[in-house]
Design a protein around this motif. Structure first.
Motif, PDB file in Angstrom:
ATOM      1  N   GLY A  12       2.840   3.205  12.667  1.00 19.46           N
ATOM      2  CA  GLY A  12       2.328   4.225  11.763  1.00 19.46           C
ATOM      3  C   GLY A  12       2.329   3.813  10.315  1.00 19.46           C
ATOM      4  N   SER A  13       2.620   2.546  10.038  1.00 19.16           N
ATOM      5  CA  SER A  13       2.648   2.072   8.661  1.00 19.16           C
ATOM      6  C   SER A  13       2.147   0.640   8.614  1.00 19.16           C
ATOM      7  CB  SER A  13       4.078   2.138   8.098  1.00 19.16           C
ATOM      8  OG  SER A  13       4.142   1.586   6.799  1.00 19.16           O
ATOM      9  N   THR A  14       1.459   0.307   7.537  1.00 18.34           N
ATOM     10  CA  THR A  14       0.953  -1.062   7.362  1.00 18.34           C
ATOM     11  C   THR A  14       1.432  -1.673   6.050  1.00 18.34           C
ATOM     12  OG1 THR A  14      -1.092  -0.211   6.369  1.00 18.34           O
ATOM     13  CG2 THR A  14      -1.119  -0.633   8.742  1.00 18.34           C
ATOM     14  N   ARG A  15       2.320  -1.020   5.338  1.00 18.62           N
ATOM     15  CA  ARG A  15       2.805  -1.536   4.050  1.00 18.62           C
ATOM     16  C   ARG A  15       3.490  -2.885   4.229  1.00 18.62           C
ATOM     17  NH1 ARG A  15       6.967   1.050   1.396  1.00 18.62           N
ATOM     18  NH2 ARG A  15       7.802   1.610   3.432  1.00 18.62           N
ATOM     19  N   ASP A  16       3.441  -3.710   3.207  1.00 17.23           N
ATOM     20  CA  ASP A  16       4.163  -4.979   3.248  1.00 17.23           C
ATOM     21  C   ASP A  16       5.659  -4.750   3.436  1.00 17.23           C
ATOM     22  OD1 ASP A  16       1.837  -6.426   2.941  1.00 17.23           O
ATOM     23  OD2 ASP A  16       2.089  -6.728   0.786  1.00 17.23           O
ATOM     24  N   ALA A  17       6.188  -3.699   2.834  1.00 16.93           N
ATOM     25  CA  ALA A  17       7.627  -3.438   2.882  1.00 16.93           C
ATOM     26  C   ALA A  17       8.028  -2.515   4.030  1.00 16.93           C
ATOM     27  CB  ALA A  17       8.080  -2.831   1.551  1.00 16.93           C
ATOM     28  N   ARG A  18       7.155  -2.329   4.990  1.00 19.86           N
ATOM     29  CA  ARG A  18       7.442  -1.372   6.057  1.00 19.86           C
ATOM     30  C   ARG A  18       8.647  -1.790   6.904  1.00 19.86           C
ATOM     31  NH1 ARG A  18       2.953  -2.466  10.858  1.00 19.86           N
ATOM     32  NH2 ARG A  18       3.537  -4.629  11.233  1.00 19.86           N
ATOM     33  N   TRP A  19       9.260  -0.795   7.522  1.00 21.33           N
ATOM     34  CA  TRP A  19      10.335  -0.992   8.499  1.00 21.33           C
ATOM     35  C   TRP A  19       9.840  -0.562   9.877  1.00 21.33           C
ATOM     36  CZ3 TRP A  19      13.814   2.454  11.169  1.00 21.33           C
ATOM     37  CH2 TRP A  19      14.976   1.835  11.663  1.00 21.33           C
ATOM     38  N   ASN A  20       8.627  -0.057   9.928  1.00 18.12           N
ATOM     39  CA  ASN A  20       8.037   0.541  11.121  1.00 18.12           C
ATOM     40  C   ASN A  20       8.094  -0.371  12.341  1.00 18.12           C
ATOM     41  OD1 ASN A  20       5.340   1.531  12.688  1.00 18.12           O
ATOM     42  ND2 ASN A  20       6.136   3.183  11.401  1.00 18.12           N
ATOM     43  N   PHE A  52     -12.405   6.670   7.408  1.00 20.84           N
ATOM     44  CA  PHE A  52     -13.404   7.310   8.270  1.00 20.84           C
ATOM     45  C   PHE A  52     -14.661   7.631   7.462  1.00 20.84           C
ATOM     46  CE2 PHE A  52     -15.410  11.006  10.209  1.00 20.84           C
ATOM     47  CZ  PHE A  52     -15.610  10.526  11.498  1.00 20.84           C
ATOM     48  N   ASP A  53     -15.795   7.103   7.920  1.00 22.77           N
ATOM     49  CA  ASP A  53     -17.047   7.270   7.183  1.00 22.77           C
ATOM     50  C   ASP A  53     -18.228   7.385   8.132  1.00 22.77           C
ATOM     51  OD1 ASP A  53     -18.639   7.468   4.888  1.00 22.77           O
ATOM     52  OD2 ASP A  53     -18.977   5.309   4.804  1.00 22.77           O
ATOM     53  N   GLU A  54     -17.987   7.981   9.291  1.00 21.43           N
ATOM     54  CA  GLU A  54     -19.050   8.142  10.284  1.00 21.43           C
ATOM     55  C   GLU A  54     -19.797   9.462  10.062  1.00 21.43           C
ATOM     56  OE1 GLU A  54     -19.842   5.792  12.422  1.00 21.43           O
ATOM     57  OE2 GLU A  54     -18.139   4.478  12.021  1.00 21.43           O
ATOM     58  N   ALA A  55     -20.930   9.605  10.702  1.00 19.53           N
ATOM     59  CA  ALA A  55     -21.697  10.849  10.593  1.00 19.53           C
ATOM     60  C   ALA A  55     -20.931  12.029  11.170  1.00 19.53           C
ATOM     61  CB  ALA A  55     -23.037  10.690  11.302  1.00 19.53           C
ATOM     62  N   ALA A  56     -20.139  11.748  12.208  1.00 19.35           N
ATOM     63  CA  ALA A  56     -19.339  12.781  12.866  1.00 19.35           C
ATOM     64  C   ALA A  56     -18.308  12.081  13.739  1.00 19.35           C
ATOM     65  CB  ALA A  56     -20.229  13.692  13.717  1.00 19.35           C
ATOM     66  N   SER A  57     -17.420  12.863  14.301  1.00 18.63           N
ATOM     67  CA  SER A  57     -16.476  12.340  15.288  1.00 18.63           C
ATOM     68  C   SER A  57     -17.247  11.722  16.445  1.00 18.63           C
ATOM     69  CB  SER A  57     -15.612  13.492  15.813  1.00 18.63           C
ATOM     70  OG  SER A  57     -15.044  13.188  17.059  1.00 18.63           O
ATOM     71  N   ASN A  58     -16.632  10.749  17.120  1.00 17.32           N
ATOM     72  CA  ASN A  58     -17.349  10.152  18.254  1.00 17.32           C
ATOM     73  C   ASN A  58     -17.435  11.093  19.452  1.00 17.32           C
ATOM     74  OD1 ASN A  58     -14.702   9.863  19.282  1.00 17.32           O
ATOM     75  ND2 ASN A  58     -15.135   7.855  20.160  1.00 17.32           N
ATOM     76  N   ILE A  92       2.590  12.695   8.091  1.00 12.21           N
ATOM     77  CA  ILE A  92       2.368  11.335   8.568  1.00 12.21           C
ATOM     78  C   ILE A  92       1.686  10.512   7.486  1.00 12.21           C
ATOM     79  CG2 ILE A  92       2.259  12.055  10.991  1.00 12.21           C
ATOM     80  CD1 ILE A  92      -0.801  11.792  10.841  1.00 12.21           C
ATOM     81  N   THR A  93       1.675   9.221   7.662  1.00 13.85           N
ATOM     82  CA  THR A  93       1.035   8.331   6.697  1.00 13.85           C
ATOM     83  C   THR A  93      -0.485   8.496   6.734  1.00 13.85           C
ATOM     84  OG1 THR A  93       0.840   6.548   8.301  1.00 13.85           O
ATOM     85  CG2 THR A  93       2.867   6.614   6.997  1.00 13.85           C
ATOM     86  N   GLY A  94      -1.125   8.143   5.624  1.00 13.99           N
ATOM     87  CA  GLY A  94      -2.584   8.176   5.574  1.00 13.99           C
ATOM     88  C   GLY A  94      -3.209   7.218   6.570  1.00 13.99           C
ATOM     89  N   VAL A  95      -2.596   6.056   6.746  1.00 13.12           N
ATOM     90  CA  VAL A  95      -3.166   5.062   7.655  1.00 13.12           C
ATOM     91  C   VAL A  95      -3.111   5.550   9.102  1.00 13.12           C
ATOM     92  CG1 VAL A  95      -1.047   3.683   7.981  1.00 13.12           C
ATOM     93  CG2 VAL A  95      -3.275   2.587   8.125  1.00 13.12           C
ATOM     94  N   LEU A  96      -2.058   6.280   9.467  1.00 12.96           N
ATOM     95  CA  LEU A  96      -1.987   6.814  10.829  1.00 12.96           C
ATOM     96  C   LEU A  96      -2.991   7.955  11.014  1.00 12.96           C
ATOM     97  CD1 LEU A  96      -0.835   6.969  13.648  1.00 12.96           C
ATOM     98  CD2 LEU A  96       1.085   8.315  12.751  1.00 12.96           C
ATOM     99  N   LYS A  97      -3.114   8.822  10.030  1.00  9.31           N
ATOM    100  CA  LYS A  97      -4.099   9.911  10.135  1.00  9.31           C
ATOM    101  C   LYS A  97      -5.503   9.338  10.268  1.00  9.31           C
ATOM    102  CE  LYS A  97      -5.563  14.243   9.962  1.00  9.31           C
ATOM    103  NZ  LYS A  97      -7.014  14.135  10.001  1.00  9.31           N
TER     104      LYS A  97
END
Length: 198
Positions: A12-20, A52-58, A92-97
């Motif tokens: 749920g995290s992609t930060r360089d300093a993550r502990w995830n 997310f930049d699609e026309a709609a959900s898949n 939750i984190t933005g990256v997980l959302k």
């Protein structure tokens, strides 16, 4: 069941300093050692998802970005998910959302568990995750693992002495066992139901 349920553990995290990655590796190894399910770690760092930049959900329109399509195709291979949750500002984190928003059909009718960590064990973030999971037609599990308070400080670098999670099994192992049992039940139930309705 003709095959074991396949479970994705999603960072749920992609930060360089993550502990995830520490709890992600721990719960993945626990699932693999249990042997009743197949488990694979999906690190969001490996998917380079755009915002997310699609026309709609898949659900309504096929996604156009190949990175989103690759993510959807990967998710479709699994029968359930465990999200490893960091709590940012009570959610939750933005990256997980964003990763959750990049798919829809692939999440449907599959169980969703969580391992959270932080001062309150990411309890508030996991509650937000459960609401999102309902909208995505997942089955959010009652049981979760919360690595919280003193237990968290004992194993996280913020506590001054990082230790492996194996050293706090007495505090979190029971929760992990309960979540795994519930995950297995729902994974098998939803696999059978999906096979019947296919």
């Amino acid at each position: 069941m003709t095959r074991k349920p396949r479970i994705a553990v999603i960072t749920g995290s992609t930060r360089d300093a993550r502990w995830n990655h520490v709890p992600a590796d721990w719960i993945t190894a626990r699932l693999q050692a249990d042997g009743r399910m197949e488990a694979e770690l999906l690190d969001l760092r490996d998917f380079d998802l755009p915002f997310f930049d699609e026309a709609a959900s898949n659900l309504w329109a096929p996604s156009q970005d190949p990175r989103a399509v690759r993510w959807q195709e990967t998710l479709a291979e699994f029968d359930g998910y465990i999200f490893v949750v960091a709590e940012y500002n009570h959610s939750i984190t933005g990256v997980l959302k964003n990763a959750l928003d990049q798919a829809y059909k692939e999440w449907n009718r599959k169980p969703a568990g969580a391992v959270g960590y932080g001062g309150v064990g990411a309890a508030r973030a996991i509650e937000h995750l459960r609401g999102i999971a309902v909208e995505l037609q997942m089955v959010p599990l009652r049981n979760a693992v919360h690595i919280a308070a003193g237990t968290f400080m004992e194993v996280h670098p913020l506590g001054g002495q990082e230790k492996p999670l194996a050293e706090v099994e007495n505090a979190i192992g029971g929760s992990a066992d309960a979540m795994i049992e519930e995950l297995l039940w729902w994974a098998e139930a939803t696999m059978a139901a999906r096979a019947t309705s296919a």
